[in-house]
Design a protein around this motif. Structure first.
Motif, PDB file in Angstrom:
ATOM      1  N   THR A 162       0.832  -1.201   0.000  1.00 48.52           N
ATOM      2  CA  THR A 162       0.000   0.000   0.000  1.00 48.52           C
ATOM      3  C   THR A 162       0.865   1.248   0.000  1.00 48.52           C
ATOM      4  OG1 THR A 162      -1.797  -1.138   1.149  1.00 48.52           O
ATOM      5  CG2 THR A 162      -1.766   1.268   1.280  1.00 48.52           C
ATOM      6  N   ARG A 163       1.900   1.252   0.824  1.00 48.72           N
ATOM      7  CA  ARG A 163       2.802   2.412   0.862  1.00 48.72           C
ATOM      8  C   ARG A 163       3.501   2.609  -0.474  1.00 48.72           C
ATOM      9  NH1 ARG A 163       3.661   0.593   6.254  1.00 48.72           N
ATOM     10  NH2 ARG A 163       5.367  -0.758   5.568  1.00 48.72           N
ATOM     11  N   GLU A 164       3.911   1.512  -1.123  1.00 51.64           N
ATOM     12  CA  GLU A 164       4.588   1.608  -2.416  1.00 51.64           C
ATOM     13  C   GLU A 164       3.684   2.262  -3.461  1.00 51.64           C
ATOM     14  OE1 GLU A 164       5.761  -2.296  -3.526  1.00 51.64           O
ATOM     15  OE2 GLU A 164       7.194  -2.547  -1.898  1.00 51.64           O
ATOM     16  N   VAL A 165       2.441   1.795  -3.529  1.00 56.70           N
ATOM     17  CA  VAL A 165       1.515   2.325  -4.536  1.00 56.70           C
ATOM     18  C   VAL A 165       1.154   3.765  -4.220  1.00 56.70           C
ATOM     19  CG1 VAL A 165      -0.799   2.082  -5.506  1.00 56.70           C
ATOM     20  CG2 VAL A 165       0.628   0.057  -5.160  1.00 56.70           C
ATOM     21  N   ARG A 166       0.938   4.075  -2.954  1.00 55.48           N
ATOM     22  CA  ARG A 166       0.598   5.442  -2.558  1.00 55.48           C
ATOM     23  C   ARG A 166       1.723   6.405  -2.933  1.00 55.48           C
ATOM     24  NH1 ARG A 166       0.216   5.233   3.277  1.00 55.48           N
ATOM     25  NH2 ARG A 166      -1.747   4.153   2.935  1.00 55.48           N
ATOM     26  N   SER A 167       2.967   6.013  -2.673  1.00 56.18           N
ATOM     27  CA  SER A 167       4.107   6.861  -3.017  1.00 56.18           C
ATOM     28  C   SER A 167       4.212   7.043  -4.522  1.00 56.18           C
ATOM     29  CB  SER A 167       5.388   6.240  -2.454  1.00 56.18           C
ATOM     30  OG  SER A 167       6.524   6.979  -2.851  1.00 56.18           O
TER      31      SER A 167
END
Length: 328
Positions: A191-196
């Motif tokens: 989730t953090r990867e996609v959000r970034s």
């Protein structure tokens, strides 16, 4: 409904729409057989260059709306424009500038990330096969998968798989990226990867339209939001304005909440609520410093004093009458 509007219910008739929008809909409606209304009189305005969170509980009409915007489904009534092109008549002109990920990626597990993107690129009739290597390389680098280009898809993590799907949507220059639940099913790291990644894409000037039922996701990466409830748009606008349009409250921690409540009522504060060790009220137009001074002057033992606004969770649950997944 304008860009900064945030009414609790849609207005009657077609509202004013800002001129510089990547997506505009007017009265967009979809009814299925049996009379089921999936999207009802939707007036949407997505400002160019924004990260627009299309927020609502599952079943609120988000995916149906996206399908109509992309020409995958015809509306029952109303219409929409994407990048200035009326849809679906303007599909041929608009879609080459639009990248989309709807209802999850589909790749060959035994092919590498690079080979999968080459197959996607080959399916695009407008793509020049002589320059495919450059396009695929740029797309992989943009989503941070350049070093994993030769790794088989089946060995990718969930976050890597979702980033590869976004790379497929970015094989050509895009003015608009449409993502339907892009972090659905991902672990916290994915989730953090996609959000970034979404933030980085938006920083390059691409408009990003993200549908989600996850409140935290929208709050952390979006500049604007539209809130759906049972097929109707109940609010839209910049997140800061939506939050700022609700009255701040004062919260007083005290061992004598009844005494504190009397002082707040005496100052004319509305909606005074008393708890075991605290009291809250709408601040109205009073300065918080004056409220605190009056409490102390009247002998109230003040252990804590704060001014708060409704959280996005409280705001959206109030607008929709339904709960949201906060973290997923």
């Amino acid at each position: 409904m304008g860009e900064g509007a945030h009414e609790a219910a849609p207005p009657q008739g077609a509202p004013h729409m800002p001129g510089d929008c990547s997506i505009v809909s007017r009265g967009l409606t979809k009814r299925f057989r049996g009379g089921q209304v999936a999207v009802d009189d939707l007036h949407l305005a997505v400002p160019r260059g924004s990260v627009f969170g299309f927020l609502g509980p599952n079943g609120s009409g988000k995916t149906t709306t996206i399908r109509m915007l992309l020409g995958l489904m015809n509306p029952t009534s109303g219409g929409c424009e994407v990048l200035g092109q009326a849809m679906p008549a303007g599909l041929a002109a608009a879609l080459p500038k639009v990248g989309a990920l709807v209802e999850g990626p589909a790749f060959y597990p035994y092919l590498s990330g690079e080979a999968n993107l080459r197959r996607y690129d080959a399916a695009d009739p407008t793509a020049d096969p002589r320059t495919v290597t450059g396009r695929v390389g740029v797309a992989l680098d943009r989503v941070g998968l350049g070093a994993a280009a030769g790794k088989r898809y089946r060995a990718y993590s969930l976050g890597m798989r979702q980033r590869l799907a976004i790379a497929a949507a970015l094989l050509g220059p895009r003015e608009l990226l449409v993502l339907d639940e892009p972090t659905n099913g991902l672990d916290p790291q994915g989730t953090r990867e996609v959000r970034s990644l979404i933030k980085d894409i938006a920083a390059d000037g691409t408009t990003v339209f993200v549908s989600s039922h996850l409140l935290t996701e929208v709050e952390q990466m979006c500049t604007h939001v539209g809130v759906m409830r049972t097929g109707r748009l109940v609010a839209q606008g910049p997140i800061a304005e939506l939050r700022g349009g609700h009255a701040p409250r004062v919260r007083v921690e005290s061992p004598h909440p009844g005494q504190a409540a009397d002082v707040l009522r005496g100052l004319g504060l509305a909606d005074v609520r008393t708890g075991e060790q605290e009291v809250t009220a709408e601040l109205g137009g009073l300065e918080p410093e004056r409220v605190c001074a009056e409490l102390v002057r009247d002998g109230v033992a003040v252990r804590g004093f704060a001014v708060t606004r409704p959280s996005l969770e409280e705001l959206f649950v109030g607008l929709t009458g339904e709960g949201f997944d906060v973290d997923g």
